[in-house]
Design an enzyme around this catalytic site. Structure first.
Site, short mmCIF file in Angstrom:
data_model
loop_
_atom_site.label_atom_id
_atom_site.label_comp_id
_atom_site.label_asym_id
_atom_site.label_seq_id
_atom_site.Cartn_x
_atom_site.Cartn_y
_atom_site.Cartn_z
N GLU A 387 -27.86 -11.86 0.30
CA GLU A 387 -29.28 -11.20 0.20
C GLU A 387 -28.98 -9.81 0.78
O GLU A 387 -29.45 -8.92 0.41
CB GLU A 387 -30.39 -11.91 0.41
CG GLU A 387 -30.77 -13.07 -0.36
CD GLU A 387 -29.82 -14.39 -0.49
OE1 GLU A 387 -29.86 -15.25 -1.54
OE2 GLU A 387 -28.96 -14.62 0.56
N HIS A 456 -38.63 -23.44 -1.65
CA HIS A 456 -38.49 -22.72 -2.99
C HIS A 456 -39.65 -22.70 -3.66
O HIS A 456 -39.89 -22.74 -4.87
CB HIS A 456 -37.63 -23.75 -3.77
CG HIS A 456 -36.13 -23.66 -3.43
ND1 HIS A 456 -35.71 -24.45 -2.30
CD2 HIS A 456 -35.11 -22.92 -4.04
CE1 HIS A 456 -34.35 -24.00 -2.38
NE2 HIS A 456 -34.02 -23.39 -3.18
#
Length: 655
Positions: A387, A456
């Site tokens: 990322e 999540h």
């Protein structure tokens, strides 16, 4: 073969760096330079040699010890001194200071106060160079300490996978701040380069000609398509990690030994061997001394930025867009809207590209982009699971004039790349005095309610909205998703575009292809006169359903869809509050310190005299999202919870 004229010019550039740094040291001691100062005295040859064969349109990134790199790439002495002094005439209008000098128009993509942060940004510049195919290269300076940063590993790996035209240039000065390099690493750079499948070269970093000759071959090869290379230049800094460093970690004998290999003394010796008289170097020293003295005198006279300019350069002015006509085309889904918006911009703007984990061959984890990589070869790119490298690449590519659209697979994973988002994308325009352009989009998605668990399911928009310089967009329907995503890609500011995965299948009318929705503008989606109910993203669906439920009970609710969380459309909310005198806010992010708290503060401050009841927030309690379905259902508000809040507010209750 290096000519005598070139030898003399190399010496001139090193002498300029040396005297600049010596003057900066004195100015700092005399309190004419505020903040922190990190000097590169002793490392002049690496900067000059590495930049010797670079073109104006090649890009470099630098470090907190970056004055020499900036000078070697061609920046002017006077505005650099003014920048160190915090003056408006500075390279970055006094917004960057010693650690953050930049001029992207000259290929200097910034010195950086975060160790290793320039490395992924240089990968972005190299990506832009590769896509344009005009022979540009990128070079990232970093110290041996940066090799311990995850950003280094992510960036080098991504550059290797994409075969980018970039030099990773390590100035190994033997110390990571106060620690010896030998105590920080168990593997050398040669082994690391082999591990990433890229080339490695070692050079005496105090010999400017050796560095320049090495770089001549490397840059020529990169312009012809060679892949990345890791260069290790061994050198030494004479001063401490920072000015004022007591330097208890090294001996005087060690410093004396290295000073015998002073890059300027070595250069003079090489010049003598080539038949250049010492007088020529002496004349250069005198010439540079006059240049430095004049620059310091001029910088001292330069004014500080006006207090009225405090807010300048935080944002680039975005184009004014009218509210579009309602969509009335055939029904399509939110997932179609995402794909069609990106496809439209890829088709109509050659500077747009897409990158992220599995966005190419896999078409994204939800299949939103399936087939898009074939339709736009080289412009829809898979990345490793990295990322920081992904967002850093977007930062560098945006500075190079591209319009990257990068994906972070889940909103929760934004936390993995916070430096690139918070310290780089959000701040570089400001810290460069408006010199750095930052038109990039970070797409991500979230959504609780399907037992995705605590890592999540997070709705982190309040955290992102708290960062000045970031725009945060969260649409609630397909047409707005299409229009806002297209507007975000065209926007001159860094935009975090947040989709709710539970809305991907939501259907609505398809807008016209040229449909654009203004960023920063909320919309009244249901007029009413009794209560203002503000929401966004999927929670807006629950809010509208709750408004219909209480309407049957005689409570007329006006529902506002924020659409953009930051910048917040305060005017639309206050205008509604003036008419309804009551405010309820519903969102999926946890209640404490959330968007609802900001709106409550707005109502209490600017809308106080319109309030007839306390502001009520409907949001999950401040705890991680539960995994077990019954617990998650208890935790996540729904239309019943919102309807209950509306009833209490209508009845004059606050809880």
């Amino acid at each position: 073969m290096v000519s005598n004229d070139e030898r003399l010019e190399m010496y001139r550039r090193m002498a300029r760096i040396r005297q600049f740094e010596q003057a900066a040291s004195k100015l700092y001691k005399d309190t004419e330079i505020p903040g922190f100062v990190h000097l590169s005295i002793g490392q002049e040859a690496t900067a000059v040699g590495a930049c010797w064969h670079l073109r104006d349109d090649d890009a470099i990134t630098s470090t907190h010890r970056g004055h020499g790199h900036c000078l070697a790439k061609g920046l002017d002495v006077e505005p650099m001194f003014a920048e160190l002094m915090g003056r408006d005439a500075g390279t970055c209008r006094g917004r960057g200071g010693s650690m953050h000098i930049a001029d992207p128009q000259r290929g200097v993509f910034g010195a950086n106060g975060i160790v290793g942060a320039g490395i992924p940004i240089a990968v972005g510049a190299a990506t832009a160079a590769q896509m344009r195919g005009e022979g540009q290269v990128a070079l990232s300076f970093f110290g041996d300490g940066a090799v311990a940063q995850g950003m280094f590993h992510e960036a080098v790996n991504l550059a290797a996978v994409w075969d980018l035209p970039i030099v990773f240039f390590c100035e190994n000065n033997n110390y990571s701040e106060f620690s010896r390099a030998a105590d920080q690493h168990r593997a050398g750079l040669a082994a690391r380069a082999a591990g990433y499948g890229i080339r490695y070269a070692h050079v005496d970093g105090n010999d400017v000609i050796a560095v320049a000759e090495l770089m001549e071959g490397l840059t020529a090869g990169l312009r012809q398509g060679d892949g990345p290379v890791l260069v290790e230049a061994e050198t030494y800094r004479w001063h401490g990690h920072y000015e004022g460093d007591p330097q208890r970690y090294r001996t005087e004998d060690e410093l004396v030994e290295w000073k015998r290999r002073d890059p300027l003394i070595l250069a003079r010796a090489r010049m003598a061997e080539a038949g250049i008289e010492a007088r020529a170097a002496d004349e250069v020293d005198a010439e540079i001394a006059r240049e430095i003295e004049e620059a310091v005198t001029s910088a001292r006279k330069a004014p500080y930025p006006e207090p009225g300019s405090l807010h300048d350069h935080v944002w680039a002015e975005r184009p004014e867009l009218p509210e579009p006509a309602p969509a009335d085309g055939p029904v399509f889904r939110t997932m179609d809207a995402v794909r069609e918006a990106v496809s439209y911009e890829l088709t109509h703007d050659g500077d747009v590209f897409v990158a992220g984990i599995d966005v190419g061959e896999g078409g994204n984890v939800f299949g939103l982009f399936r087939g898009l990589a074939d339709e736009f070869p080289g412009r829809v790119r898979d990345t490793p699971i990295s990322e920081s490298a992904i967002v850093g690449t977007a930062v560098g590519a945006a500075m190079a004039g591209m319009r990257p659209v990068v994906e972070v697979m889940y909103m929760d994973f934004i936390t993995v790349c916070m430096d690139m988002l918070v310290n780089q994308a959000a701040k570089l325009r400001f810290m460069t005095g408006g010199r750095a352009s930052m038109p990039l989009v970070v797409r991500t998605q979230f959504g609780a309610g399907r037992s995705s668990g605590s890592q999540h399911s997070q709705s982190l928009e309040a955290m992102l909205a708290h960062v000045p310089g970031l725009t945060v967009v969260m649409p609630s329907n397909p047409a707005d998703t299409y229009g806002l995503l297209r507007a975000a890609i065209r926007d001159p500011n860094p935009v975090v575009f947040v989709e709710n995965r539970l809305l991907y299948g939501k259907k609505g009318p398809r807008p016209a292809p040229d449909h654009l929705v203004p960023i920063g503008k909320a919309r009244v989606v249901r007029p009413g006169k009794d209560i203002t109910l503000v929401s966004y993203s999927r929670m807006l669906i629950e809010a509208l359903a709750a408004a219909e439920v209480v309407a049957a009970e005689g409570i007329d609710v006006e529902v506002i869809d924020l659409r953009t969380v930051a910048p917040l459309d305060r005017a639309t909310v206050l205008d509604s509050l003036r008419r309804t005198h009551r405010l309820v806010v519903a969102h999926e992010g946890v209640q404490d310190f959330g968007v609802g708290a900001e709106l409550a503060a707005l109502a209490a401050n600017e809308g106080f005299w319109h309030l007839d009841a306390p502001v009520v927030r409907v949001a999950p309690p401040a705890m991680p999202a539960p995994y077990s379905p019954p617990l998650e259902k208890e935790w996540l508000p729904d239309q019943d919870a919102i309807a209950g809040a509306l009833r209490r507010v209508a009845g004059g209750e606050s809880r």
